[in-house]
Design an enzyme around this catalytic site. Structure first.
Site, PDB file in Angstrom:
ATOM      1  N   GLY A  51       0.833  -1.186   0.000  1.00  0.00           N
ATOM      2  CA  GLY A  51       0.000   0.000   0.000  1.00  0.00           C
ATOM      3  C   GLY A  51       0.873   1.243   0.000  1.00  0.00           C
TER       4      GLY A  51
ATOM      5  CG  LEU B  76       3.238   3.900   5.948  1.00  0.00           C
ATOM      6  CD1 LEU B  76       3.451   5.385   5.697  1.00  0.00           C
ATOM      7  CD2 LEU B  76       2.531   3.668   7.273  1.00  0.00           C
ATOM      8  N   GLY B  77       3.684   1.145   2.768  1.00  0.00           N
ATOM      9  CA  GLY B  77       4.668   0.111   2.458  1.00  0.00           C
ATOM     10  C   GLY B  77       5.559   0.506   1.293  1.00  0.00           C
TER      11      GLY B  77
ATOM     12  CE  LYS C 270      -1.339   7.387  12.551  1.00  0.00           C
ATOM     13  NZ  LYS C 270      -0.333   6.658  11.759  1.00  0.00           N
TER      14      LYS C 270
ATOM     15  CD  GLU D 156      -6.385   0.494   8.598  1.00  0.00           C
ATOM     16  OE1 GLU D 156      -5.528  -0.301   9.017  1.00  0.00           O
ATOM     17  OE2 GLU D 156      -6.160   1.692   8.344  1.00  0.00           O
TER      18      GLU D 156
END
Length: 340
Positions: free
Chosen positions: A30, A32-33, A227, A309
């Site tokens: 994704g 971030l990966g 967060k 999520e």
């Protein structure tokens, strides 16, 4: 992890022997990966595992708007598992999957990993981190990051005209990037057990040298909850209303945001989480303002037709409310209204 070339090392007395040529395995292609993989690839060996076949490169649009193409090894997760004997043991496994996919990904990888392999978790929420930290034999680090990245959504295009063969320069500039680094941020690394401070420092230093500003910290639980509070307000509201982050500053959203913050404040106090110095309202308002033009990760999932999520971001707060016998009508209503 940086050691003298060819020198085997163990981290914190645990984990497999590691050296400069041992790869980091990044699981999850994704936004971030891909950002972490592209940043690290110039610094150390990286293998990026995803669900789909991909060419051995990432086209990254940097914060300054320029595009660069970074070569790195990419495999499908199932193919890497099948060919496990062909690769060096990873020095670190970075789990960059969505929270709801993390346990399945780790289960699939487990037979191919040394049981003490260090893990780094990049998930939103506060759901998988405690579970993996409790059950994984090796060190488990958690990250809280404000790095902003997204994968551009494909736009419908008319059938392209044939391009001259071999015009790779033209192809590069006409192609959209794989991932856009929308804004540089900060990343905090730590572990929930308080036993792996040395490892957290090594990993944070490696990330910083690769251009991802990272700091080891002893209060990662508090940072993850902070967060979580931000995400629990911004992500579900933007996803359910289909708006960018900045739209939440409109007056019509103020009563709902204040009700959510009131419940979050009570839950955090019950959990022993200190509020930010300026208070929860100022923290969340500041993020809304700073990321005004961004689409939240949950809104991106909705627009792309992917699962959200919702459970990882909202349920830990609702569950904590139940455990502490605190009413959470605003959070519960938002949970029910949020696409999943």
């Amino acid at each position: 992890m940086t050691f003298p070339a060819g020198t085997p090392r163990c981290i914190d007395g645990q984990g497999p022997a590691s050296s400069d040529d041992a790869p980091w395995l990044i699981v999850g292609a994704g936004a971030l990966g891909q950002l972490f993989a592209a940043s690290l690839a110039a610094f150390r060996p990286v293998i990026l595992l995803g669900r789909h076949p991909a060419r051995p490169a990432i086209r990254l649009r940097k914060v300054d708007g320029t595009d660069v193409e970074i070569a790195l090894e990419r495999e499908r997760l199932k193919d890497w598992i099948a060919k496990r004997g062909e690769y060096s043991a990873p020095a670190l496994v970075v789990l960059a999957t969505k929270s709801h996919d993390t346990l399945a990904a780790l289960d699939a990888l487990t037979p191919s990993l040394a049981p003490t392999t260090p893990l780094l978790l990049l998930q939103n929420g506060f759901q998988v981190q405690p579970r993996i930290s409790e059950h994984w034999a090796g060190p488990v680090l958690c990250a809280s990051t404000t790095e902003a990245a997204y994968r551009p959504m494909p736009k419908p295009k008319p059938k392209p005209k044939p391009e001259p063969e071999g015009d790779s320069h033209s192809d590069f500039h006409l192609s959209r990037p794989d991932v856009v680094h929308a804004a540089a941020g900060e990343t905090w690394i730590g572990d929930l057990t308080g036993r792996h401070a040395a490892l957290a420092t090594v990993v944070a230093d490696d990330l910083s040298q690769a251009g991802i500003a990272a700091t080891a910290c002893a209060d990662i639980r508090q940072r993850l909850w902070h967060k979580l509070a931000i995400n629990a307000v911004i992500n579900p509201l933007t996803a359910s209303h289909g708006v960018r982050n900045g739209e939440l500053a409109r007056a019509e959203f103020r009563p709902r945001i204040e009700a959510l913050i009131s419940e979050i404040d009570r839950i955090m106090r019950a959990e022993g989480i200190k509020p930010p110095a300026a208070g929860w309202q100022a923290l969340i308002d500041g993020v809304i303002e700073a990321t005004a033009t961004n689409r939240s990760s949950m809104l991106q999932d909705v627009l792309a037709g992917r699962p959200t999520e919702r459970d990882a971001i909202l349920w830990p707060l609702i569950d904590a409310g139940l455990r502490h016998e605190l009413a959470t009508p605003a959070l519960t209503a938002l949970y029910r209204a949020t696409p999943h």
